[in-house]
Design an enzyme around this catalytic site. Structure first.
Site, short mmCIF file in Angstrom:
data_model
loop_
_atom_site.label_atom_id
_atom_site.label_comp_id
_atom_site.label_asym_id
_atom_site.label_seq_id
_atom_site.Cartn_x
_atom_site.Cartn_y
_atom_site.Cartn_z
N ASP A 73 17.75 59.83 -33.89
CA ASP A 73 18.31 61.12 -34.30
C ASP A 73 19.84 60.99 -34.38
O ASP A 73 20.38 59.90 -34.36
CB ASP A 73 17.92 62.21 -33.29
CG ASP A 73 18.17 61.77 -31.86
OD1 ASP A 73 19.15 61.04 -31.63
OD2 ASP A 73 17.39 62.13 -30.97
N HIS A 94 11.05 54.91 -36.46
CA HIS A 94 11.39 56.34 -36.34
C HIS A 94 12.91 56.44 -36.24
O HIS A 94 13.49 56.46 -35.15
CB HIS A 94 10.72 56.93 -35.10
CG HIS A 94 10.98 58.38 -34.90
ND1 HIS A 94 10.11 59.36 -35.32
CD2 HIS A 94 12.00 59.03 -34.30
CE1 HIS A 94 10.60 60.55 -35.00
NE2 HIS A 94 11.75 60.37 -34.37
N ASP A 131 2.24 51.51 -36.50
CA ASP A 131 3.49 51.45 -37.24
C ASP A 131 3.62 52.71 -38.09
O ASP A 131 3.48 52.68 -39.32
CB ASP A 131 3.52 50.20 -38.11
CG ASP A 131 4.91 49.92 -38.68
OD1 ASP A 131 5.84 50.67 -38.34
OD2 ASP A 131 5.05 48.96 -39.46
N GLU A 177 10.17 54.45 -32.07
CA GLU A 177 11.57 54.85 -31.95
C GLU A 177 12.35 53.91 -31.04
O GLU A 177 11.94 53.63 -29.91
CB GLU A 177 11.69 56.28 -31.41
CG GLU A 177 13.13 56.78 -31.41
CD GLU A 177 13.25 58.26 -31.08
OE1 GLU A 177 14.27 58.86 -31.48
OE2 GLU A 177 12.35 58.81 -30.42
#
Length: 597
Positions: free
Chosen positions: A149, A491, A539, A548
């Site tokens: 993020d 991710h 995956d 992530e």
């Protein structure tokens, strides 16, 4: 019974003579054997010379003469060459340089992940083509994005900087041999940011920024470069006014980094000053008598306690300053009791961003091993090292403390998701303790009635890192870019959205999050969350538990890789970590109480 040879015949050795001509006991070479004619035999019997035989003798004499001269020349040349080699070898031993091992190759890549996580205005040498300047209007600019993020969390970032600094202090020679010493010292990008999270120029601090960014950033799927608020709505920093765990962890990070940058005196002093301010803020100046409340709850990084950060931070501050009051605090039995330092629960031995017990005790054991403290520290330091011995025993496969997957991965987080961040910290700790023991010529340690050599710890560490590099049931590397088969749908917002002229807003990027396509950008060196307890891996970009990466996880990976890299070519740096500590004179224990009848 012999096996059948698929090429025909038998594998058994034949005892039958393969040559049809019987030459008696002589060992003849058939190819070189020349059959004599009857006339030649007669000539030899009669011993009568003839012209042909004389010519033959002259030719043979000439050939023999040339052969002898040739042999003498070869002997002379051989002796001359041997003499030259011997003389040169006295001055220089030359060996071809070995190629990089797998750990060194992976180390280069793992460090690149931190380049991809940079926030703010990027330097020219960042070397990640799909990244650019981002979040320049944040209340606190710079630092590292935590994971996939665009949020900057101070707690895990501080832990990452502490672990990376520790690895540089111990293995600077290995970093230099790998050509990565300057690269890893880019942790200054992180420590510069930490200095901005509180008033580092004052004598006291009343708050520290816990994070920049929040729920909106978790909800949005967009590249950090596309986050652009106007001046009236920039991303604010969430201030924390009572957060002992966070402040003590940040203090540990600054203290450890001050040793890394000790040759840059002004910056090192600035880091030490900031560390002392934060530690005072963390403990309210009360030390082991702290009576405040724990950190406020967070959606993602809640500390389960703060006493372990007090021991951790105090130990690092002692190394950075040489002030014995920090060592006294870290070795106070009362504090260790509050810390549950010797509790045998499921988290014993699990070093992580939340649990510093094992790390603090390992650091304090280092002091006992190399500095040999006596009274009044010896009793607690010995207890800490005994606990470290138990933890190292628990890592070995013969002990049932932790389960292992069928593929061999230790389950330090008891089968919960994202296991690899704990595995790499254990691999680093085990290798480090092995090097500590070897540094004092100690060959191993005791686990109950059994004695194990230091190589058992390195075997454990290698087995776990090899698992991550691809020696697992899926034959998959869990480090992006390492090997031929690694996660393709990490991710990560920046890696999953094409880098170009099209700007995707908060919800516009969802189509990339939910796409089954592979990421258009390769985030080299990112260690993903990892497989499950059955060695399975999905995956899938949407399943962050598998795919992530985090800066805290990659910090442990880098530390473990450099510790294992290069084999035994270079050891730990025994002294640099203690550079600020003055000679400590051992005090005599107090005399026993006078016996009275």
């Amino acid at each position: 019974m012999s096996e059948r040879n698929i090429r025909g015949g038998s594998f058994e050795i034949s005892t039958v003579e393969t040559l049809s001509t019987d030459y008696g006991d002589a060992d003849y070479d058939q190819g070189a054997y020349r059959w004599q004619s009857e006339e030649d035999v007669k000539q030899s019997w009669l011993l009568k010379p003839n012209k042909e035989s004389e010519r033959r003798k002259k030719r043979m004499a000439y050939v023999n003469n040339v052969t002898v001269k040739t042999l003498l020349l070869l002997v002379f040349l051989g002796g001359f060459i041997a003499l030259v080699v011997k003389v040169v070898s006295r001055h220089r031993h030359w060996h071809p340089a070995p190629g990089p091992d797998n750990y060194t190759i992976a180390l280069h890549q793992a460090l690149m992940f931190f380049n991809a996580q940079r926030s703010g205005r990027l330097p020219n040498q960042n070397n990640v083509s799909w990244r650019g300047d981002s979040c320049l209007k944040d209340e606190i600019v710079g630092g590292y994005y935590d994971a996939g993020d665009a949020v900057k969390y101070t707690f895990p970032a501080s832990f990452a900087m502490t672990v990376l600094s520790w690895s540089v202090i111990e293995y600077s020679a290995k970093y230099e041999a790998a050509g990565e010493l300057d690269h890893v010292k880019d942790i200054k990008w992180g420590t510069d940011y930490l200095l901005k999270t509180f008033n580092s120029s004052s004598k006291d601090s009343i708050s520290i920024a816990a994070q920049v960014g929040g729920e909106r950033d978790q909800y949005c799927w967009m590249r950090p470069e596309d986050i652009d608020f106007d001046d009236k709505k920039h991303r604010r920093a969430n201030q924390c006014y009572n957060c002992p765990a966070l402040a003590a962890e940040a203090a540990a990070a600054l203290a450890a980094a001050s040793i890394v940058f000790k040759d840059t005196e002004d910056y090192s002093k600035k880091l030490v000053h900031g560390a002392e301010i934060l530690f005072k803020f963390a403990t309210k100046g009360q030390g082991e008598n702290y009576s405040g409340t724990p950190d406020p709850p967070s959606h993602f990084y809640n500390s389960s306690g703060f006493w372990d950060e007090f021991v951790w931070g105090g130990a690092w501050l002692y190394c950075a300053t040489g002030n014995s009051s920090y060592l006294q605090l870290a070795t106070t039995p009362k504090l260790a009791k509050k810390d549950y330092a010797f509790w045998g629960g499921p988290s014993k031995g699990v070093l992580s961003w939340d649990n510093k017990h094992a790390g603090a005790q390992l650091l304090l054991s280092r002091m006992r091993i190399f500095l040999g403290y006596g009274y009044p520290y010896e009793e607690m330091l010995r207890t800490f090292q005994n606990n470290i011995d138990d933890i190292m025993c628990s890592y070995l496969p013969v002990f049932p403390t932790f389960n292992r997957t069928k593929g061999g991965m230790i389950q330090l987080n008891q089968g919960r998701p994202q296991p690899l961040q704990y595995v790499v910290n254990a691999a680093f700790s085990a290798t480090l303790y092995s090097d500590y023991l070897e540094g004092e010529l100690i060959s191993g340690w005791q686990c109950g009635p059994e004695f194990y050599t230091n190589e058992a710890l390195r075997d454990f560490a290698r087995s776990q890192i090899d698992y991550i590099l691809g020696k697992n049931p899926r034959a998959m590397s869990y480090i992006v870019g390492y090997g031929n088969y690694f996660p393709q749908r990490v991710h990560h917002r920046g890696a999953s959205i094409p880098y170009g002229k099209v700007k995707y807003g908060c919800r516009g990027g969802w189509k990339w999050r939910d796409s089954r396509r592979t990421n258009p950008n390769t985030i080299v060196g990112a260690m993903v969350g990892g497989p499950d307890q059955r060695d399975g891996f999905q995956d899938m970009r949407a399943n962050y538990n598998y795919t992530e990466p985090t800066i805290a996880g990659n910090a442990g990976l880098v530390a473990a890789l450099v510790a294992l890299s290069g084999g035994r070519t270079s050891k730990i740096d025994k002294n640099t970590i203690f550079y600020a500590i003055p000679p400590l004179y051992t005090l005599a224990p107090p005399p026993p109480v006078t016996w009275t009848p």
